[in-house]
Design a protein around this motif. Sequence first.
Motif, PDB file in Angstrom:
ATOM      1  N   VAL A  12       0.832  -1.203   0.000  1.00 17.04           N
ATOM      2  CA  VAL A  12       0.000   0.000   0.000  1.00 17.04           C
ATOM      3  C   VAL A  12       0.869   1.257   0.000  1.00 17.04           C
ATOM      4  N   VAL A  13       0.275   2.335  -0.470  1.00 19.15           N
ATOM      5  CA  VAL A  13       0.825   3.679  -0.322  1.00 19.15           C
ATOM      6  C   VAL A  13      -0.133   4.427   0.585  1.00 19.15           C
ATOM      7  N   VAL A  14       0.351   4.951   1.693  1.00 23.35           N
ATOM      8  CA  VAL A  14      -0.533   5.550   2.686  1.00 23.35           C
ATOM      9  C   VAL A  14      -0.108   6.978   3.017  1.00 23.35           C
ATOM     10  N   ALA A  15      -1.062   7.750   3.500  1.00 22.20           N
ATOM     11  CA  ALA A  15      -0.806   9.084   4.036  1.00 22.20           C
ATOM     12  C   ALA A  15      -1.270   9.091   5.482  1.00 22.20           C
ATOM     13  N   GLY A  16      -0.468   9.701   6.350  1.00 23.06           N
ATOM     14  CA  GLY A  16      -0.803   9.729   7.768  1.00 23.06           C
ATOM     15  C   GLY A  16      -0.724  11.123   8.354  1.00 23.06           C
ATOM     16  N   ASP A  17      -1.600  11.398   9.318  1.00 25.45           N
ATOM     17  CA  ASP A  17      -1.561  12.688  10.006  1.00 25.45           C
ATOM     18  C   ASP A  17      -2.286  12.541  11.334  1.00 25.45           C
ATOM     19  N   GLY A  18      -1.920  13.414  12.269  1.00 29.04           N
ATOM     20  CA  GLY A  18      -2.529  13.393  13.588  1.00 29.04           C
ATOM     21  C   GLY A  18      -3.390  14.606  13.831  1.00 29.04           C
ATOM     22  N   ILE A  35      -4.614   6.842   5.600  1.00 28.81           N
ATOM     23  CA  ILE A  35      -5.496   6.703   4.449  1.00 28.81           C
ATOM     24  C   ILE A  35      -4.742   5.971   3.341  1.00 28.81           C
ATOM     25  N   ASP A  36      -5.406   4.993   2.729  1.00 33.18           N
ATOM     26  CA  ASP A  36      -4.850   4.313   1.561  1.00 33.18           C
ATOM     27  C   ASP A  36      -5.019   5.239   0.364  1.00 33.18           C
ATOM     28  N   MET A  37      -3.909   5.620  -0.269  1.00 34.39           N
ATOM     29  CA  MET A  37      -3.948   6.617  -1.338  1.00 34.39           C
ATOM     30  C   MET A  37      -4.583   6.088  -2.628  1.00 34.39           C
ATOM     31  N   ASN A  38      -4.644   4.791  -2.810  1.00 34.16           N
ATOM     32  CA  ASN A  38      -5.243   4.237  -4.025  1.00 34.16           C
ATOM     33  C   ASN A  38      -6.764   4.208  -3.951  1.00 34.16           C
ATOM     34  N   SER A  39      -7.295   3.866  -2.797  1.00 33.13           N
ATOM     35  CA  SER A  39      -8.749   3.749  -2.648  1.00 33.13           C
ATOM     36  C   SER A  39      -9.381   4.938  -1.947  1.00 33.13           C
ATOM     37  N   GLY A  40      -8.577   5.725  -1.215  1.00 34.88           N
ATOM     38  CA  GLY A  40      -9.123   6.826  -0.437  1.00 34.88           C
ATOM     39  C   GLY A  40      -9.768   6.378   0.862  1.00 34.88           C
ATOM     40  N   GLN A  41      -9.600   5.127   1.234  1.00 39.31           N
ATOM     41  CA  GLN A  41     -10.210   4.600   2.443  1.00 39.31           C
ATOM     42  C   GLN A  41      -9.316   4.846   3.657  1.00 39.31           C
ATOM     43  N   VAL A  42      -9.956   5.154   4.779  1.00 34.39           N
ATOM     44  CA  VAL A  42      -9.244   5.227   6.051  1.00 34.39           C
ATOM     45  C   VAL A  42      -8.954   3.806   6.511  1.00 34.39           C
ATOM     46  N   ILE A  43      -7.689   3.489   6.726  1.00 35.90           N
ATOM     47  CA  ILE A  43      -7.335   2.117   7.084  1.00 35.90           C
ATOM     48  C   ILE A  43      -6.695   2.038   8.464  1.00 35.90           C
ATOM     49  N   GLY A  44      -6.714   3.145   9.201  1.00 37.78           N
ATOM     50  CA  GLY A  44      -6.188   3.104  10.565  1.00 37.78           C
ATOM     51  C   GLY A  44      -6.585   4.334  11.347  1.00 37.78           C
ATOM     52  N   LEU A  45      -7.099   4.143  12.569  1.00 35.84           N
ATOM     53  CA  LEU A  45      -7.391   5.224  13.509  1.00 35.84           C
ATOM     54  C   LEU A  45      -6.861   4.798  14.871  1.00 35.84           C
ATOM     55  N   HIS A  46      -5.918   5.552  15.405  1.00 36.81           N
ATOM     56  CA  HIS A  46      -5.278   5.155  16.653  1.00 36.81           C
ATOM     57  C   HIS A  46      -5.285   6.334  17.631  1.00 36.81           C
ATOM     58  N   ILE A  47      -5.976   6.152  18.750  1.00 32.53           N
ATOM     59  CA  ILE A  47      -6.105   7.202  19.765  1.00 32.53           C
ATOM     60  C   ILE A  47      -4.962   7.082  20.760  1.00 32.53           C
ATOM     61  N   VAL A  48      -4.329   8.222  21.060  1.00 33.43           N
ATOM     62  CA  VAL A  48      -3.199   8.269  21.991  1.00 33.43           C
ATOM     63  C   VAL A  48      -3.502   9.291  23.082  1.00 33.43           C
ATOM     64  N   GLN A  49      -3.203   8.922  24.329  1.00 37.08           N
ATOM     65  CA  GLN A  49      -3.431   9.814  25.461  1.00 37.08           C
ATOM     66  C   GLN A  49      -2.105  10.411  25.916  1.00 37.08           C
ATOM     67  N   SER A  50      -2.121  11.712  26.153  1.00 37.30           N
ATOM     68  CA  SER A  50      -0.936  12.426  26.625  1.00 37.30           C
ATOM     69  C   SER A  50      -1.118  12.823  28.080  1.00 37.30           C
ATOM     70  N   CYS A  51      -0.018  13.129  28.734  1.00 41.67           N
ATOM     71  CA  CYS A  51      -0.036  13.545  30.128  1.00 41.67           C
ATOM     72  C   CYS A  51      -0.018  15.067  30.199  1.00 41.67           C
ATOM     73  N   ILE A  52      -1.054  15.658  30.829  1.00 44.02           N
ATOM     74  CA  ILE A  52      -1.084  17.095  31.062  1.00 44.02           C
ATOM     75  C   ILE A  52      -0.579  17.417  32.468  1.00 44.02           C
ATOM     76  N   LEU A  53      -1.037  16.637  33.433  1.00 44.75           N
ATOM     77  CA  LEU A  53      -0.584  16.792  34.812  1.00 44.75           C
ATOM     78  C   LEU A  53       0.270  15.581  35.186  1.00 44.75           C
ATOM     79  N   HIS A  54       1.230  15.788  36.053  1.00 44.06           N
ATOM     80  CA  HIS A  54       2.202  14.739  36.360  1.00 44.06           C
ATOM     81  C   HIS A  54       1.555  13.513  37.003  1.00 44.06           C
ATOM     82  N   PHE A  55       0.438  13.686  37.707  1.00 45.75           N
ATOM     83  CA  PHE A  55      -0.142  12.547  38.405  1.00 45.75           C
ATOM     84  C   PHE A  55      -1.123  11.763  37.528  1.00 45.75           C
TER      85      PHE A  55
END
Length: 216
Positions: A12-18, A35-55
């Motif tokens: 596949v040829v893919v494009a990625g962005d957050g 996104i798969d650039m040939n079909s235009g389909q979204v082929i991955g969604l990955h949620i990531v959590q960041s730390c705002i407060l140290h605890f």
Amino acid sequence: MMRTFRERGGEVVVAGDGRADSPGHCAKYGVYSLIDMNSGQVIGLHIVQSCILHFQSNEVKLSYNIDLEGLKRAVSALNGAGINILEIITDRHMQIQKWIRENMPFTVHSFDVWHIAKGVKKKLLSLAKEKDCQDVSRWIKSITNHLYWTAASCNKGDSDLMESKWKSVSSHVQNIHHGHQGPYKECQHDLLQDRVWLKPGKLAFLYNYYYLQLTL
């Protein structure tokens, strides 16, 4: 969907962005999409959590790292499904550049022209507010359109032609349309109507030339 990709060769040829839940470097959550650039389909969604407060519990310590962690998960998921990434298109995130270079040596890494054009437009808008540089504002749309055309009209890997076409805009804004440096010698457009051209030696042109030649 993964089975379909495998049936057509598993490459596949893919494009990625957050995208984060808030601007700047104070985001709590982010999602990285592929996104798969040939079909235009979204082929991955990955949620990531960041730390705002140290605890707080977190998956990455800083929101700046959300995109990189999301990319890692997206690539791992495709590899786990038996899919090989031939080319990946991203923004110019420094951590992502380094990670792809070190961990995906056989994958072509390209930059998304939209992100580059966004950066050029932002710089030109700032430049147009400087003294004696107001005329630059008249050219911002044309310059960003020229950047898109440069990327779309060059064969992949022909960096000399691409650079020559991009730099030719510095002559074009002066009403000079031939004698460009490099393999792109002459503009391809029809005869243009007269407009506010940027004059050599004027501060506006010198600033404009600097940004166009050195920012990419």
